[in-house]
Design a protein around this motif. Structure first.
Motif, mmCIF file in Angstrom:
data_model
loop_
_atom_site.group_PDB
_atom_site.id
_atom_site.type_symbol
_atom_site.label_atom_id
_atom_site.label_comp_id
_atom_site.label_asym_id
_atom_site.label_seq_id
_atom_site.Cartn_x
_atom_site.Cartn_y
_atom_site.Cartn_z
ATOM 1 N N THR A 190 -32.321 -14.921 89.152
ATOM 2 C CA THR A 190 -32.985 -13.630 88.943
ATOM 3 C C THR A 190 -34.326 -13.531 89.653
ATOM 4 N N SER A 191 -34.979 -14.676 89.838
ATOM 5 C CA SER A 191 -36.300 -14.618 90.494
ATOM 6 C C SER A 191 -36.436 -15.788 91.481
ATOM 7 N N ILE A 192 -36.345 -15.457 92.757
ATOM 8 C CA ILE A 192 -36.522 -16.460 93.807
ATOM 9 C C ILE A 192 -37.674 -15.992 94.694
ATOM 10 N N THR A 193 -38.612 -16.893 94.963
ATOM 11 C CA THR A 193 -39.727 -16.520 95.849
ATOM 12 C C THR A 193 -39.513 -17.025 97.283
ATOM 13 N N GLY A 194 -38.585 -17.947 97.464
ATOM 14 C CA GLY A 194 -38.337 -18.468 98.812
ATOM 15 C C GLY A 194 -37.327 -19.602 98.780
ATOM 16 N N ILE A 195 -36.895 -20.015 99.957
ATOM 17 C CA ILE A 195 -35.918 -21.107 100.085
ATOM 18 C C ILE A 195 -36.397 -22.064 101.179
ATOM 19 N N ILE A 196 -36.316 -23.358 100.903
ATOM 20 C CA ILE A 196 -36.674 -24.372 101.906
ATOM 21 C C ILE A 196 -35.497 -25.330 102.085
ATOM 22 N N PHE A 197 -35.093 -25.494 103.342
ATOM 23 C CA PHE A 197 -34.105 -26.522 103.687
ATOM 24 C C PHE A 197 -34.851 -27.788 104.104
ATOM 25 N N ARG A 198 -34.502 -28.905 103.489
ATOM 26 C CA ARG A 198 -35.070 -30.185 103.890
ATOM 27 C C ARG A 198 -33.944 -31.219 103.935
ATOM 28 N N SER A 199 -34.248 -32.422 104.407
ATOM 29 C CA SER A 199 -33.221 -33.462 104.515
ATOM 30 C C SER A 199 -33.649 -34.740 103.815
ATOM 31 N N ALA A 200 -32.672 -35.417 103.217
ATOM 32 C CA ALA A 200 -32.942 -36.722 102.603
ATOM 33 C C ALA A 200 -32.646 -37.866 103.581
ATOM 34 N N LYS A 201 -32.128 -37.516 104.759
ATOM 35 C CA LYS A 201 -31.790 -38.530 105.762
ATOM 36 C C LYS A 201 -32.973 -38.732 106.722
ATOM 37 N N LYS A 202 -32.824 -39.734 107.605
ATOM 38 C CA LYS A 202 -33.884 -39.995 108.587
ATOM 39 C C LYS A 202 -34.014 -38.849 109.580
ATOM 40 N N VAL A 258 -43.960 -20.163 102.815
ATOM 41 C CA VAL A 258 -43.202 -19.288 101.905
ATOM 42 C C VAL A 258 -44.163 -18.382 101.138
ATOM 43 N N LYS A 259 -45.236 -18.971 100.613
ATOM 44 C CA LYS A 259 -46.186 -18.193 99.806
ATOM 45 C C LYS A 259 -46.935 -17.154 100.646
ATOM 46 N N ALA A 260 -47.157 -17.502 101.916
ATOM 47 C CA ALA A 260 -47.920 -16.596 102.794
ATOM 48 C C ALA A 260 -47.059 -15.460 103.350
ATOM 49 N N HIS A 261 -45.734 -15.570 103.240
ATOM 50 C CA HIS A 261 -44.835 -14.557 103.815
ATOM 51 C C HIS A 261 -43.810 -14.118 102.758
ATOM 52 N N PRO A 262 -44.281 -13.473 101.706
ATOM 53 C CA PRO A 262 -43.368 -13.146 100.583
ATOM 54 C C PRO A 262 -42.218 -12.222 100.971
ATOM 55 N N LYS A 263 -42.467 -11.329 101.913
ATOM 56 C CA LYS A 263 -41.398 -10.444 102.379
ATOM 57 C C LYS A 263 -41.079 -10.888 103.805
ATOM 58 N N SER A 264 -40.020 -11.634 103.947
ATOM 59 C CA SER A 264 -39.739 -12.201 105.262
ATOM 60 C C SER A 264 -38.296 -11.940 105.681
ATOM 61 N N GLN A 265 -38.119 -11.741 106.965
ATOM 62 C CA GLN A 265 -36.767 -11.599 107.532
ATOM 63 C C GLN A 265 -36.796 -12.054 108.993
ATOM 64 N N GLN A 266 -35.623 -12.202 109.569
ATOM 65 C CA GLN A 266 -35.559 -12.595 110.981
ATOM 66 C C GLN A 266 -36.127 -11.460 111.842
ATOM 67 N N PRO A 267 -36.832 -11.794 112.922
ATOM 68 C CA PRO A 267 -37.373 -10.737 113.775
ATOM 69 C C PRO A 267 -36.278 -9.814 114.307
ATOM 70 N N PHE A 268 -35.095 -10.394 114.576
ATOM 71 C CA PHE A 268 -34.018 -9.563 115.134
ATOM 72 C C PHE A 268 -33.319 -8.706 114.090
#
Length: 710
Positions: A47-59, A201-211
């Protein structure tokens, strides 16, 4: 364990940790697809998401598509395969258009599907590591970026700027990515990386791809823009000139890019999926994945190396002979940080060999690819000498003198006295049997062949030749040294011409035979290029020098006659003799061969080749088949005769050693993908028309039932 771990932090940011189970790197396999579907379901229930971050647990961040899966895709699977790709892309597109900022925290290399995940984010922040690589190398395996890479790279960079990264698979580092605007920020530590991702994420609350912003224009313009349209008018012809029609992937990439640039993002993604399905279910990608991925990985893992011998590293290498080959071996060794003693008959000659390294390194410095300090450090590792005593302490000595058995015996005996105990004595011969050369050695178990290719600094392959008495330990050391200097080792057993020189000769001779039969030389050269060979046989013969080929043929004939056998003369021999002794045309080094070499001008075929011109009717496909079959069948004979011990070495060696058409996956894979029953039939036809060199080996007939040589 899920391939994507889901965590919502106190700020409402969803952190998606990529961590494929039971793998050292993340790939887009079945586990990943299931995990992605589950993640999207979870996101839809939030219901409430402020952003999404993809990260990796691998090298690394993400390695790309699962090639073990992709190589299994068949033509009859095209529809479900296409639907699977579309579903996965739709799930990424859902995340991309959710209306919250999406960031990729790139802790390391992201290639192929990994870079496509990153491109699907609104911002990319990378760990500042010079070893990190980004890019879309799918084209090198006969594929295209099927996870949105074409669509997004074109929209972010423009068609013309995106083409080299898409159609050539060019990889790039963090600095280049920043300069292209594909990386928004960098971090020095893993902790800083995550902090910066969260801050973005916090600095760009309304974000989308430029295209995805209404009114967005592709940089440089779309295909209707006059400058782009002008470029596109000639680009397909230029591409076809490069591929000669052998490689569908670059052409499919260009089509997907141009077509996709004229429609909306979602339609463009569908177009990309269609082309991807076409390539993934086709044969050429299977040929290339099998050899350039699975085959190369097997060689890196030591497929042909004795398993029970401890790993070894050369600490000081001697090179005998400072000519082109010796100088190249010295350079390739020193640039990997190994001290080299370069010996010739005089210090002046040895100095000329070292000057070759200086020239190559100076070029790197002038291009900004190396510092002057690093150049000087590498050059300091090369000691030039005329004294064999300076070889003292070498644990590997490679002789690279002229192809003469007596001379090689002399330098071997002089040098090996200074080898350390257990040191390896190697010969860089291209044709002389190693067992015969080993007779000059006091310790045949420690003697081996290391056949480098010219120019050594560019050619990746080294053919390791086992003599009759070469020990497993010596073979292991030779294999380790080749890998230590960053080259690709294949292992063969001893015989005249070994594998690469023997089979390479069949290609060149087939071209000379065609000339002798009266075929126009330009048609011969073009047929070879359309077969997928990098250079035509007449051009190659000029590079090799006609006199050298005559010398090798004469020496081979003498050796066979001593064994009570003979080497029948062919039309190819007639052409070589006529060129040398009637027309005084000996090759490129002599300034005149099958080609003229005008000073300051472009080489062109010599008009005097009309000497052989006849009214001959032969199709281009017939010539292509002759070029490919004559090499593939002789490669299979090498395998049948145990000159080659593995199909992997045969395929890798044929491509990297003799330039066999890479689209085939190698000489034996060419027969596999042709279909063994059909290959036997075609060989029979060619034998009936042109002679015994096209006779199908018994092994080919024996394997028809299984339809695979392995």
């Amino acid at each position: 364990m899920s391939a994507i771990q889901y965590l919502k932090n106190d700020d409402g940011i969803i952190i998606l940790t990529l961590d494929s189970p039971n793998q050292s790197a993340n790939t887009m396999n079945a586990d990943f697809r299931v995990a992605l579907e589950n993640i999207v379901s979870k996101l839809k229930s939030e219901t409430s998401i402020t952003g999404i971050i993809f990260r990796s647990a691998k090298k690394t961040f993400f390695a790309g598509g699962d090639l073990d899966e992709l190589i299994q895709a068949r033509l009859e699977d095209a529809t479900p395969f296409f639907e699977m790709i579309q579903k996965m892309k739709a799930e990424f597109r859902y995340i991309e258009t959710l209306g919250v900022p999406v960031v990729a925290a790139l802790n390391g290399t992201a290639l192929g599907g990994g870079w496509e995940i990153a491109l699907g984010c609104h911002a990319r922040i990378a760990l500042n590591d010079p070893k990190t690589k980004f890019g879309l190398p799918e084209v090198t395996l006969g594929l295209l970026p099927g996870g949105g890479g074409i669509v997004r790279m074109v929209r972010l960079l423009g068609l013309q700027n995106a083409f080299p990264f898409l159609m050539e698979g060019k990889q790039f580092g963090v600095d280049k990515a920043k300069s292209l605007g594909l990386i928004q920020d960098t971090a020095e530590t893993a902790e800083e990386l995550m902090n910066k991702a969260i801050a973005w994420v916090k600095a760009h609350p309304k974000s989308q791809q430029p295209f995805d912003v209404k009114g967005y224009k592709i940089p440089g313009g779309d295909p209707k823009t006059p400058a782009v349209a002008q470029m596109l008018a000639i680009a397909p012809a230029m591409l076809r000139d490069k591929t000669k029609g052998c490689y569908p992937a670059p052409e499919a990439i260009m089509a997907a890019a141009v077509e996709g640039a004229q429609v909306d993002v979602d339609t463009a993604l569908t177009i990309e999926s269609r082309y991807f399905t076409y390539l993934a279910t086709g044969q050429i990608s299977k040929n290339m994945i099998g050899t350039f991925w699975h085959g190369m990985n097997a060689i890196k893992a030591g497929a042909s190396r004795p398993k029970d011998v401890a790993k070894w590293q050369a600490s000081k290498v001697g090179v005998l002979g400072a000519g082109m080959m010796g100088a190249g071996i010295a350079y390739s060794t020193a640039i990997k940080g190994i001290p080299v003693v370069l010996k010739d008959v005089s210090v002046e000659n040895a100095g000329k060999g070292k000057a070759y390294s200086q020239k190559l390194l100076d070029k790197k410095v002038s291009q900004g690819r190396m510092t002057a300090e690093k150049r000087d450090q590498i050059l300091s590792l090369i000691t030039t000498t005329a004294s064999a005593e300076d070889l003292k302490g070498c644990d590997l000595i490679i002789e690279a003198v002229f192809e003469n058995q007596e001379l090689k015996a002399k330098v071997t005996q002089e040098a090996e006295a200074f080898l350390v105990d257990g040191g390896v004595m190697a010969s860089n011969t291209s044709t002389l049997p190693i067992t015969g050369l080993a007779n000059a050695s006091k310790n045949q178990a420690n003697f081996i062949g290391l056949h480098f290719f010219s120019p050594v600094d560019k050619m990746q392959l080294v053919e390791i030749i086992k003599g009759k008495n070469t020990s497993a330990e010596t073979l292991a050391k030779a294999y380790d040294y080749v890998q230590q200097i960053g080259k690709i080792p294949i292992v063969v057993n001893d015989s005249r011409g070994f594998f690469t020189s023997r089979v390479f000769g069949t290609f060149v001779q087939e071209g000379l035979r065609l000339l002798h039969e009266g075929v126009h030389p330009a048609r011969i050269e073009m047929a070879a290029l359309k077969a997928g060979m990098p250079v035509g046989p007449l051009a190659i013969q000029d590079e090799v020098a006609l006199t050298l080929s005559e010398h090798v043929a004469n020496e081979t004939r003498k050796a066979l006659q001593a064994e009570g056998k003979d080497l029948p003369r062919s039309g190819a021999d007639d052409v070589i003799q006529t060129m040398i002794h009637t027309f005084n045309r000996k090759g490129k080094a002599a300034g005149a061969g099958f080609y003229d070499y005008p000073e300051g001008g472009k080489k062109h075929l010599w008009e005097g080749l009309s000497h052989w011109k006849k009214d001959v009717d032969i199709s281009e496909q017939e010539m292509i088949d002759r070029f490919l079959f004559v090499q593939a069948l002789d490669t299979l004979r090498c395998y049948e005769e145990n000159v080659l011990e593995s199909v992997i070495d045969a395929n890798i060696g044929s491509i990297f050693g003799i330039g066999f058409a890479p689209w085939t996956g190698g000489a034996i894979q060419f027969l596999n993908q042709y279909g063994l029953e059909q290959a036997v039939q075609r060989a029979n036809q060619l034998e009936a028309n042109y002679g015994e060199r096209f006779k199908a080996p018994q092994l080919l007939k024996d394997k028809v039932a299984t339809d695979k040589i392995d």
